[in-house]
Design a protein around this motif. Structure first.
Motif, PDB file in Angstrom:
ATOM      1  N   GLU A 327       0.939  -1.022  -0.169  1.00  9.76           N
ATOM      2  CA  GLU A 327       0.168   0.206   0.416  1.00  9.76           C
ATOM      3  C   GLU A 327       0.466   1.506  -0.122  1.00  9.76           C
ATOM      4  OE1 GLU A 327      -2.472  -3.768   1.218  1.00  9.76           O
ATOM      5  OE2 GLU A 327      -0.397  -2.828   2.177  1.00  9.76           O
ATOM      6  N   ARG A 328       1.763   1.336   0.496  1.00  9.07           N
ATOM      7  CA  ARG A 328       2.663   2.814   0.517  1.00  9.07           C
ATOM      8  C   ARG A 328       3.219   3.097  -0.763  1.00  9.07           C
ATOM      9  NH1 ARG A 328       5.125   6.161   4.404  1.00  9.07           N
ATOM     10  NH2 ARG A 328       7.665   6.446   3.833  1.00  9.07           N
ATOM     11  N   ALA A 329       3.501   1.962  -1.244  1.00  9.67           N
ATOM     12  CA  ALA A 329       4.834   1.644  -2.677  1.00  9.67           C
ATOM     13  C   ALA A 329       3.753   2.542  -2.838  1.00  9.67           C
ATOM     14  CB  ALA A 329       5.243   0.058  -3.112  1.00  9.67           C
ATOM     15  N   ASN A 330       2.356   2.263  -2.959  1.00  9.73           N
ATOM     16  CA  ASN A 330       1.080   2.480  -4.272  1.00  9.73           C
ATOM     17  C   ASN A 330       1.563   3.865  -3.863  1.00  9.73           C
ATOM     18  OD1 ASN A 330       1.227   0.336  -5.706  1.00  9.73           O
ATOM     19  ND2 ASN A 330      -0.553  -0.826  -4.217  1.00  9.73           N
ATOM     20  N   ALA A 331       1.577   4.431  -2.588  1.00  4.71           N
ATOM     21  CA  ALA A 331       1.431   5.634  -2.838  1.00  4.71           C
ATOM     22  C   ALA A 331       2.299   6.233  -2.999  1.00  4.71           C
ATOM     23  CB  ALA A 331       0.760   5.883  -1.148  1.00  4.71           C
ATOM     24  N   LEU A 332       3.791   5.918  -2.686  1.00  2.00           N
ATOM     25  CA  LEU A 332       4.692   6.908  -3.314  1.00  2.00           C
ATOM     26  C   LEU A 332       4.326   7.117  -4.237  1.00  2.00           C
ATOM     27  CD1 LEU A 332       7.505   4.904  -0.908  1.00  2.00           C
ATOM     28  CD2 LEU A 332       7.161   7.275  -1.115  1.00  2.00           C
ATOM     29  N   LEU A 333       4.495   5.613  -5.407  1.00  2.00           N
ATOM     30  CA  LEU A 333       4.325   5.897  -6.793  1.00  2.00           C
ATOM     31  C   LEU A 333       3.604   6.982  -7.213  1.00  2.00           C
ATOM     32  CD1 LEU A 333       4.415   2.120  -7.915  1.00  2.00           C
ATOM     33  CD2 LEU A 333       6.289   4.160  -8.878  1.00  2.00           C
ATOM     34  N   GLY A 334       2.148   7.422  -6.176  1.00  4.53           N
ATOM     35  CA  GLY A 334       1.015   8.408  -6.952  1.00  4.53           C
ATOM     36  C   GLY A 334       1.444   9.332  -6.355  1.00  4.53           C
ATOM     37  N   ALA A 335       2.551   9.328  -5.721  1.00  4.95           N
ATOM     38  CA  ALA A 335       2.574  11.028  -5.082  1.00  4.95           C
ATOM     39  C   ALA A 335       3.942  11.341  -6.394  1.00  4.95           C
ATOM     40  CB  ALA A 335       3.683  10.577  -3.851  1.00  4.95           C
ATOM     41  N   PHE A 336       4.444  10.927  -7.030  1.00  4.66           N
ATOM     42  CA  PHE A 336       5.566  11.226  -7.453  1.00  4.66           C
ATOM     43  C   PHE A 336       5.098  10.949  -9.229  1.00  4.66           C
ATOM     44  CE2 PHE A 336       7.191  10.838  -3.691  1.00  4.66           C
ATOM     45  CZ  PHE A 336       8.058  12.106  -3.311  1.00  4.66           C
ATOM     46  N   LEU A 337       3.755  10.662  -9.864  1.00  5.53           N
ATOM     47  CA  LEU A 337       3.797  10.717 -11.034  1.00  5.53           C
ATOM     48  C   LEU A 337       2.254  11.467 -11.279  1.00  5.53           C
ATOM     49  CD1 LEU A 337       4.120   6.991 -11.961  1.00  5.53           C
ATOM     50  CD2 LEU A 337       5.715   8.744 -12.863  1.00  5.53           C
ATOM     51  N   PRO A 338       2.615  11.944 -12.478  1.00  7.19           N
ATOM     52  CA  PRO A 338       3.055  12.251 -13.745  1.00  7.19           C
ATOM     53  C   PRO A 338       4.449  12.755 -13.133  1.00  7.19           C
ATOM     54  CG  PRO A 338       1.478  12.520 -14.244  1.00  7.19           C
ATOM     55  CD  PRO A 338       1.082  12.169 -13.034  1.00  7.19           C
ATOM     56  N   ASP A 339       5.536  12.558 -13.652  1.00  4.75           N
ATOM     57  CA  ASP A 339       6.712  13.247 -13.284  1.00  4.75           C
ATOM     58  C   ASP A 339       6.983  14.923 -14.672  1.00  4.75           C
ATOM     59  OD1 ASP A 339       8.802  14.336 -12.533  1.00  4.75           O
ATOM     60  OD2 ASP A 339      10.482  13.109 -14.101  1.00  4.75           O
ATOM     61  N   VAL A 340       6.251  15.661 -12.800  1.00  2.00           N
ATOM     62  CA  VAL A 340       7.126  17.218 -13.557  1.00  2.00           C
ATOM     63  C   VAL A 340       7.596  18.005 -11.829  1.00  2.00           C
ATOM     64  CG1 VAL A 340       4.796  17.634 -14.801  1.00  2.00           C
ATOM     65  CG2 VAL A 340       4.285  17.805 -12.573  1.00  2.00           C
ATOM     66  N   MET A 341       7.703  19.273 -12.086  1.00  2.00           N
ATOM     67  CA  MET A 341       8.304  19.534 -11.012  1.00  2.00           C
ATOM     68  C   MET A 341       6.873  20.729 -10.698  1.00  2.00           C
ATOM     69  SD  MET A 341      11.062  20.707  -9.076  1.00  2.00           S
ATOM     70  CE  MET A 341      12.582  20.015  -9.754  1.00  2.00           C
ATOM     71  N   ARG A 342       6.242  20.413  -9.646  1.00  2.00           N
ATOM     72  CA  ARG A 342       5.258  21.222  -9.555  1.00  2.00           C
ATOM     73  C   ARG A 342       5.690  22.449  -8.772  1.00  2.00           C
ATOM     74  NH1 ARG A 342      -0.830  19.647  -8.617  1.00  2.00           N
ATOM     75  NH2 ARG A 342      -0.806  19.599 -11.218  1.00  2.00           N
ATOM     76  N   ILE A 343       5.424  23.777  -9.179  1.00  2.00           N
ATOM     77  CA  ILE A 343       6.036  24.968  -8.305  1.00  2.00           C
ATOM     78  C   ILE A 343       4.632  25.658  -8.266  1.00  2.00           C
ATOM     79  CG2 ILE A 343       6.627  26.270 -10.014  1.00  2.00           C
ATOM     80  CD1 ILE A 343       9.023  27.345  -7.815  1.00  2.00           C
ATOM     81  N   ASP A 344       4.365  25.956  -6.435  1.00  2.00           N
ATOM     82  CA  ASP A 344       3.795  27.189  -6.405  1.00  2.00           C
ATOM     83  C   ASP A 344       4.016  27.882  -5.620  1.00  2.00           C
ATOM     84  OD1 ASP A 344       1.054  28.159  -4.797  1.00  2.00           O
ATOM     85  OD2 ASP A 344       0.480  26.319  -3.636  1.00  2.00           O
ATOM     86  N   THR A 345       3.665  29.592  -6.436  1.00  4.89           N
ATOM     87  CA  THR A 345       4.467  30.385  -6.321  1.00  4.89           C
ATOM     88  C   THR A 345       3.817  31.360  -5.021  1.00  4.89           C
ATOM     89  OG1 THR A 345       3.373  32.120  -7.736  1.00  4.89           O
ATOM     90  CG2 THR A 345       5.227  30.408  -8.172  1.00  4.89           C
ATOM     91  N   SER A 346       2.982  30.537  -4.715  1.00  5.22           N
ATOM     92  CA  SER A 346       1.854  31.378  -3.487  1.00  5.22           C
ATOM     93  C   SER A 346       3.005  31.648  -1.834  1.00  5.22           C
ATOM     94  CB  SER A 346       0.529  31.029  -3.465  1.00  5.22           C
ATOM     95  OG  SER A 346       0.802  29.928  -3.046  1.00  5.22           O
ATOM     96  N   GLY A 347       4.007  30.229  -2.021  1.00  2.83           N
ATOM     97  CA  GLY A 347       4.854  30.166  -0.621  1.00  2.83           C
ATOM     98  C   GLY A 347       5.827  30.240  -0.982  1.00  2.83           C
ATOM     99  N   PRO A 348       6.668  30.037  -0.328  1.00  2.81           N
ATOM    100  CA  PRO A 348       8.753  30.067  -0.183  1.00  2.81           C
ATOM    101  C   PRO A 348       8.774  29.156  -1.129  1.00  2.81           C
ATOM    102  CG  PRO A 348       7.625  30.594   2.209  1.00  2.81           C
ATOM    103  CD  PRO A 348       6.766  30.285   1.135  1.00  2.81           C
ATOM    104  N   SER A 349       9.736  28.850  -1.811  1.00  8.44           N
ATOM    105  CA  SER A 349      10.153  27.812  -2.429  1.00  8.44           C
ATOM    106  C   SER A 349      10.854  26.714  -2.306  1.00  8.44           C
ATOM    107  CB  SER A 349      11.040  28.424  -4.043  1.00  8.44           C
ATOM    108  OG  SER A 349      10.333  28.785  -4.722  1.00  8.44           O
ATOM    109  N   GLY A 350      11.237  25.489  -1.885  1.00  4.67           N
ATOM    110  CA  GLY A 350      11.876  24.778  -1.538  1.00  4.67           C
ATOM    111  C   GLY A 350      11.266  23.059  -1.661  1.00  4.67           C
ATOM    112  N   TYR A 351      12.091  22.291  -1.800  1.00  2.75           N
ATOM    113  CA  TYR A 351      11.662  20.995  -2.783  1.00  2.75           C
ATOM    114  C   TYR A 351      11.349  20.528  -0.883  1.00  2.75           C
ATOM    115  CZ  TYR A 351      11.536  16.587  -4.670  1.00  2.75           C
ATOM    116  OH  TYR A 351      11.272  15.591  -4.899  1.00  2.75           O
ATOM    117  N   ALA A 352      10.035  19.860  -1.706  1.00  5.45           N
ATOM    118  CA  ALA A 352       9.542  19.476   0.274  1.00  5.45           C
ATOM    119  C   ALA A 352       8.627  20.933   1.166  1.00  5.45           C
ATOM    120  CB  ALA A 352       9.541  18.289   0.399  1.00  5.45           C
TER     121      ALA A 352
END
Length: 416
Positions: A327-352
């Motif tokens: 179940e956790r493996a499936n959730a990990l896959l779902g968290a990172f696909l499709p592969d894009v770098m999403r950036i929400d500019t309404s808050g400070p930048s930084g991975y995670a």
């Protein structure tokens, strides 16, 4: 934020998120088990073929609000960065391919939880001419939006230029700032010890942990990369929308025998392409498709969904070997696909720095973000938290540490 990501993934796993995936996948920096071509995280080499030189390899992608890197910068500008040509030796000039198209793709999205469409609203294309007597290359900069193109010229910075060539490029009503040239590779990771840790986890070597900070070795220290850096106003990314959230990914394409450009490389989040994929043919397949293909597969559309089978099986085997439940493996896959770098500019930048409902990082990536520590912690469910390597390095340890970042655009440290 690591604990938040782990908790989010735990909640997602309870939803029994079984995904039919595309011919691409996961965002992590680990590769476990098997005999494979040496593949280095972030994405320093992946999908090796005889005709694919290092200058056709994207090592890392960065996207951040410039104000978060430089307090004196405008609040309205973003920095997009693509690094290529891994392991460029000190004091040696390297060039961008004169036979390739290097591209940033940007899609405006409604909010941080929106599904990834993988269809760019805006493409920034860079094509390079042969070097001149000063070892500089002319750059053709093209913006593509709604089928309309605008073209201007720029020039690279050679290793021996006394100051960087900062190109102010006006394309219609759009104004960009462009740098292209050698800079120090900002990535940091004890990749040598990682392979020992990997072997122990796979049962093909003694069980070991990462080295202490006094002994850890940063494999990228002392190397350069070829950088394309762009300062771009948010209003240019928005187009006719009012978006504050954008999906970013990069590609490299080269012409085939018929002169048609074929994609040979793709990268967004750190470590996606080679994250858990071992088989080289799979890596080449991943590099040839886009996030729109992944979206189709996630929706169960054929043939994309069926193509995913062997690749997902390989990824999942690695995740299970790390001790994750199905179940956790499936959730990990779902968290990172499709592969894009999403950036929400309404808050400070930084991975995670922030996550969406799927558990995906949505604040881009800064130059000194420790994406390895973040990924190790998430993939191992907190069992491994660090490789003991940092951007600055540990005092007294000459095997790690990078030069200080520059205070102004393009921000990366000067080349070694």
């Amino acid at each position: 934020m690591l604990k938040s990501l782990q908790n989010t993934l735990g909640q997602l796993s309870k939803r029994q998120t079984w995904l039919k995936l595309s011919g691409v996948f996961l965002a992590t920096t680990l590769t476990l088990g098997g005999a494979a071509t040496l593949i280095n995280a972030s994405d320093h080499d992946d999908g090796e073929v005889d005709v694919k030189g290092r200058n056709l390899n994207i090592t890392d992608v960065y996207a951040f609000r410039e104000k978060d890197q430089n307090p004196n910068a405008s609040e309205d500008d973003l920095i997009l960065m693509m690094n290529t040509n891994p392991r460029s030796l000190a004091r040696q000039q390297y060039y961008f391919s004169t036979n390739a198209r290097y591209e940033f793709h940007i899609d405006s999205v409604a909010n941080k939880d929106a599904k990834v469409a993988g269809q760019p609203d805006l493409t920034l294309r860079f094509e390079f001419g042969p070097p001149n007597e000063n070892q500089e290359q002319e750059v053709t900069v093209t913006t593509i939006r709604d089928g309309k193109t605008r073209v201007r010229k720029a020039v690279t910075t050679s290793l021996f230029d006394s100051s960087p060539n900062i190109n102010n490029v006006k394309l219609g009503g759009e104004r960009l700032t462009v740098f292209a040239g050698l800079r120090e590779d900002p990535f940091f990771f004890d990749v040598e010890q990682f392979f020992r840790v990997r072997a122990g986890a796979a049962g093909i070597g003694p069980a070991v942990g990462f080295r202490s900070a006094n002994e850890a070795v940063d494999f990228a220290a002392g190397y350069n990369v070829n950088t394309i850096a762009v300062r771009i106003p948010k209003k240019v990314l928005r187009g006719s929308t009012s978006a504050d959230v954008f999906d970013v990914w990069t590609t490299i394409s080269t012409p085939d025998a018929s002169g048609n450009y074929v994609q040979v490389e793709r990268l967004a989040r750190p470590g996606i392409n080679e994250g858990l994929v071992i088989t080289n043919d799979f890596l080449n397949a991943l590099n040839s498709v886009g996030p729109d293909f992944e979206s189709a597969a996630l929706a169960g559309e054929q043939p994309a969904a069926d193509i995913a089978g062997p690749i997902v099986g390989e990824a999942k085997k690695t995740l299970l070997a790390l001790g994750n439940s199905e179940e956790r493996a499936n959730a990990l896959l779902g968290a990172f696909l499709p592969d894009v770098m999403r950036i929400d500019t309404s808050g400070p930048s930084g991975y995670a720095n922030d996550l969406n409902a799927a558990g995906s990082p949505v604040r881009g990536r800064m130059l000194e973000d420790d994406v390895i520590d973040i990924t190790l912690s998430v993939l191992s469910n907190g069992a491994i938290t660090t490789d003991n390597v940092s951007y600055e390095g540990t005092p007294g340890n000459p095997a790690q540490g990078h030069q200080p970042l520059e205070h102004t655009f393009p921000y990366l440290a000067l080349p070694n």
